[in-house]
Design a protein around this motif. Structure first.
Motif, PDB file in Angstrom:
ATOM      1  N   ASP A  95     -12.094  40.302 -83.484  1.00 19.87           N
ATOM      2  CA  ASP A  95     -11.618  41.431 -82.689  1.00 19.87           C
ATOM      3  C   ASP A  95     -11.200  40.993 -81.293  1.00 19.87           C
ATOM      4  OD1 ASP A  95     -11.807  43.330 -84.649  1.00 19.87           O
ATOM      5  OD2 ASP A  95     -13.797  44.034 -84.047  1.00 19.87           O
ATOM      6  N   LYS A  96     -11.928  40.064 -80.727  1.00 20.46           N
ATOM      7  CA  LYS A  96     -11.604  39.577 -79.379  1.00 20.46           C
ATOM      8  C   LYS A  96     -10.314  38.755 -79.389  1.00 20.46           C
ATOM      9  CE  LYS A  96     -15.406  41.001 -77.343  1.00 20.46           C
ATOM     10  NZ  LYS A  96     -15.402  42.129 -76.454  1.00 20.46           N
ATOM     11  N   GLN A  97     -10.067  38.021 -80.466  1.00 23.12           N
ATOM     12  CA  GLN A  97      -8.869  37.190 -80.537  1.00 23.12           C
ATOM     13  C   GLN A  97      -7.599  38.026 -80.428  1.00 23.12           C
ATOM     14  OE1 GLN A  97      -8.945  34.585 -83.955  1.00 23.12           O
ATOM     15  NE2 GLN A  97     -11.062  33.985 -83.540  1.00 23.12           N
ATOM     16  N   LYS A  98      -7.663  39.271 -80.854  1.00 22.36           N
ATOM     17  CA  LYS A  98      -6.491  40.149 -80.839  1.00 22.36           C
ATOM     18  C   LYS A  98      -5.993  40.450 -79.428  1.00 22.36           C
ATOM     19  CE  LYS A  98      -8.056  42.568 -84.945  1.00 22.36           C
ATOM     20  NZ  LYS A  98      -8.536  43.860 -85.443  1.00 22.36           N
ATOM     21  N   VAL A  99      -6.846  40.330 -78.440  1.00 20.22           N
ATOM     22  CA  VAL A  99      -6.451  40.695 -77.076  1.00 20.22           C
ATOM     23  C   VAL A  99      -5.745  39.554 -76.357  1.00 20.22           C
ATOM     24  CG1 VAL A  99      -8.342  42.350 -76.957  1.00 20.22           C
ATOM     25  CG2 VAL A  99      -8.603  40.128 -75.874  1.00 20.22           C
ATOM     26  N   VAL A 100      -5.686  38.382 -76.971  1.00 20.71           N
ATOM     27  CA  VAL A 100      -5.012  37.243 -76.352  1.00 20.71           C
ATOM     28  C   VAL A 100      -3.503  37.392 -76.530  1.00 20.71           C
ATOM     29  CG1 VAL A 100      -4.701  34.737 -76.384  1.00 20.71           C
ATOM     30  CG2 VAL A 100      -6.979  35.714 -76.735  1.00 20.71           C
ATOM     31  N   LYS A 101      -2.807  37.377 -75.420  1.00 20.62           N
ATOM     32  CA  LYS A 101      -1.354  37.488 -75.454  1.00 20.62           C
ATOM     33  C   LYS A 101      -0.712  36.110 -75.570  1.00 20.62           C
ATOM     34  CE  LYS A 101       2.513  39.420 -72.889  1.00 20.62           C
ATOM     35  NZ  LYS A 101       2.885  40.217 -71.713  1.00 20.62           N
ATOM     36  N   GLU A 102      -1.274  35.133 -74.862  1.00 22.62           N
ATOM     37  CA  GLU A 102      -0.638  33.818 -74.833  1.00 22.62           C
ATOM     38  C   GLU A 102      -1.656  32.754 -74.444  1.00 22.62           C
ATOM     39  OE1 GLU A 102       2.600  31.722 -71.853  1.00 22.62           O
ATOM     40  OE2 GLU A 102       2.789  33.872 -72.258  1.00 22.62           O
ATOM     41  N   ILE A 103      -1.554  31.603 -75.076  1.00 22.41           N
ATOM     42  CA  ILE A 103      -2.313  30.425 -74.668  1.00 22.41           C
ATOM     43  C   ILE A 103      -1.298  29.300 -74.486  1.00 22.41           C
ATOM     44  CG2 ILE A 103      -4.032  28.683 -75.288  1.00 22.41           C
ATOM     45  CD1 ILE A 103      -5.441  30.769 -76.962  1.00 22.41           C
ATOM     46  N   GLU A 104      -1.344  28.693 -73.321  1.00 21.03           N
ATOM     47  CA  GLU A 104      -0.431  27.587 -73.036  1.00 21.03           C
ATOM     48  C   GLU A 104      -1.274  26.354 -72.702  1.00 21.03           C
ATOM     49  OE1 GLU A 104       2.527  26.515 -69.395  1.00 21.03           O
ATOM     50  OE2 GLU A 104       2.716  28.536 -70.228  1.00 21.03           O
ATOM     51  N   VAL A 105      -1.042  25.270 -73.397  1.00 21.55           N
ATOM     52  CA  VAL A 105      -1.794  24.038 -73.176  1.00 21.55           C
ATOM     53  C   VAL A 105      -0.824  22.967 -72.697  1.00 21.55           C
ATOM     54  CG1 VAL A 105      -3.223  22.258 -74.245  1.00 21.55           C
ATOM     55  CG2 VAL A 105      -3.465  24.646 -74.962  1.00 21.55           C
ATOM     56  N   THR A 106      -1.201  22.325 -71.606  1.00 21.21           N
ATOM     57  CA  THR A 106      -0.385  21.245 -71.051  1.00 21.21           C
ATOM     58  C   THR A 106      -1.230  19.982 -70.981  1.00 21.21           C
ATOM     59  OG1 THR A 106       0.736  22.876 -69.656  1.00 21.21           O
ATOM     60  CG2 THR A 106       1.064  20.566 -69.091  1.00 21.21           C
ATOM     61  N   LYS A 107      -0.714  18.898 -71.553  1.00 24.72           N
ATOM     62  CA  LYS A 107      -1.398  17.610 -71.501  1.00 24.72           C
ATOM     63  C   LYS A 107      -0.635  16.690 -70.555  1.00 24.72           C
ATOM     64  CE  LYS A 107      -3.114  17.935 -76.223  1.00 24.72           C
ATOM     65  NZ  LYS A 107      -3.094  17.350 -77.568  1.00 24.72           N
ATOM     66  N   THR A 108      -1.391  15.972 -69.734  1.00 27.20           N
ATOM     67  CA  THR A 108      -0.796  15.039 -68.787  1.00 27.20           C
ATOM     68  C   THR A 108      -1.138  13.617 -69.200  1.00 27.20           C
ATOM     69  OG1 THR A 108      -1.116  16.686 -67.037  1.00 27.20           O
ATOM     70  CG2 THR A 108      -0.609  14.433 -66.339  1.00 27.20           C
ATOM     71  N   TYR A 109      -0.106  12.769 -69.195  1.00 24.07           N
ATOM     72  CA  TYR A 109      -0.285  11.356 -69.543  1.00 24.07           C
ATOM     73  C   TYR A 109       0.258  10.508 -68.396  1.00 24.07           C
ATOM     74  CZ  TYR A 109      -0.970  12.963 -74.334  1.00 24.07           C
ATOM     75  OH  TYR A 109      -1.443  13.585 -75.455  1.00 24.07           O
ATOM     76  N   LYS A 110      -0.350   9.354 -68.214  1.00 28.45           N
ATOM     77  CA  LYS A 110       0.150   8.368 -67.255  1.00 28.45           C
ATOM     78  C   LYS A 110       0.167   7.021 -67.964  1.00 28.45           C
ATOM     79  CE  LYS A 110      -0.514   6.554 -62.634  1.00 28.45           C
ATOM     80  NZ  LYS A 110      -1.344   6.584 -61.432  1.00 28.45           N
ATOM     81  N   ASP A 111       1.348   6.437 -68.063  1.00 28.13           N
ATOM     82  CA  ASP A 111       1.501   5.173 -68.782  1.00 28.13           C
ATOM     83  C   ASP A 111       0.928   5.266 -70.194  1.00 28.13           C
ATOM     84  OD1 ASP A 111       2.661   4.040 -66.503  1.00 28.13           O
ATOM     85  OD2 ASP A 111       0.698   3.434 -65.712  1.00 28.13           O
ATOM     86  N   ASP A 112       1.288   6.313 -70.900  1.00 30.77           N
ATOM     87  CA  ASP A 112       0.844   6.559 -72.281  1.00 30.77           C
ATOM     88  C   ASP A 112      -0.659   6.780 -72.414  1.00 30.77           C
ATOM     89  OD1 ASP A 112       3.392   6.499 -73.308  1.00 30.77           O
ATOM     90  OD2 ASP A 112       3.321   4.338 -73.722  1.00 30.77           O
TER      91      ASP A 112
END
Length: 163
Positions: A95-112
């Motif tokens: 029921d709680k999952q329904k209230v999520v509009k958007e999830i954005e995940v950003t990963k940062t890499y340096k020299d692979d």
């Protein structure tokens, strides 16, 4: 197709589309159409869609608004003194999952090499949901608190009335 789905009477549906058709011709032609595999499949799909629409009720809509309106960001994140992380699907009830509009995940890499991961979480508009719920509650309260209006007329045997 839509004419048939109204009351599932093929002859009547055929005649509503082909207005110059006789009853006998409509009966024969509509029966032949219903045996067509493509038509059968389409009818089946439309009936399934119709069943899904019937499952949409005022109570179900209100439950959805209630889930959004009374959601809490802490249902979705873990907080410690120096760290905030998202809970993942298995730890959030359905029921709680329904209230999520958007999830954005950003990963940062340096020299692979992986450096960090940031997550952004947006919930559906809580204030809008609370506004809709407030309006609904006000309507119910007005309905429940409306004074009853009773009118009656007393008639005497002589035909005159007293109000």
């Amino acid at each position: 197709m839509d004419a048939y789905l109204v009351d599932l009477n093929a002859t009547k549906a055929y005649m509503s589309v082909y207005k110059d058709s006789s009853y006998e011709a409509a009966q024969t032609s509509s029966h032949a159409l219903l045996r067509n595999p493509k038509i059968k499949d389409l009818i089946s799909k439309k009936l399934t869609e119709s069943e899904e629409m019937r499952s949409v009720t005022r109570e179900r809509i209100l439950r959805e608004y209630k889930s959004i309106g009374f959601s809490n960001i802490y249902d979705f994140i873990n907080v410690s003194d120096d760290h905030i992380s998202l809970k993942y699907g298995g730890h959030i009830d359905e029921d709680k999952q329904k209230v999520v509009k958007e999830i954005e995940v950003t990963k940062t890499y340096k020299d692979d090499e992986f450096m960090e991961m940031k997550a952004k979480l947006k919930l559906h508009d809580k204030m809008k949901a609370l506004g809709v719920l407030s309006e609904y509650v006000e309507l119910i309260e007005k309905k429940d608190s409306a004074p009853a209006k009773i009118e009656f007329v007393l008639k005497h045997d002589n035909g005159k009335s007293d109000v």
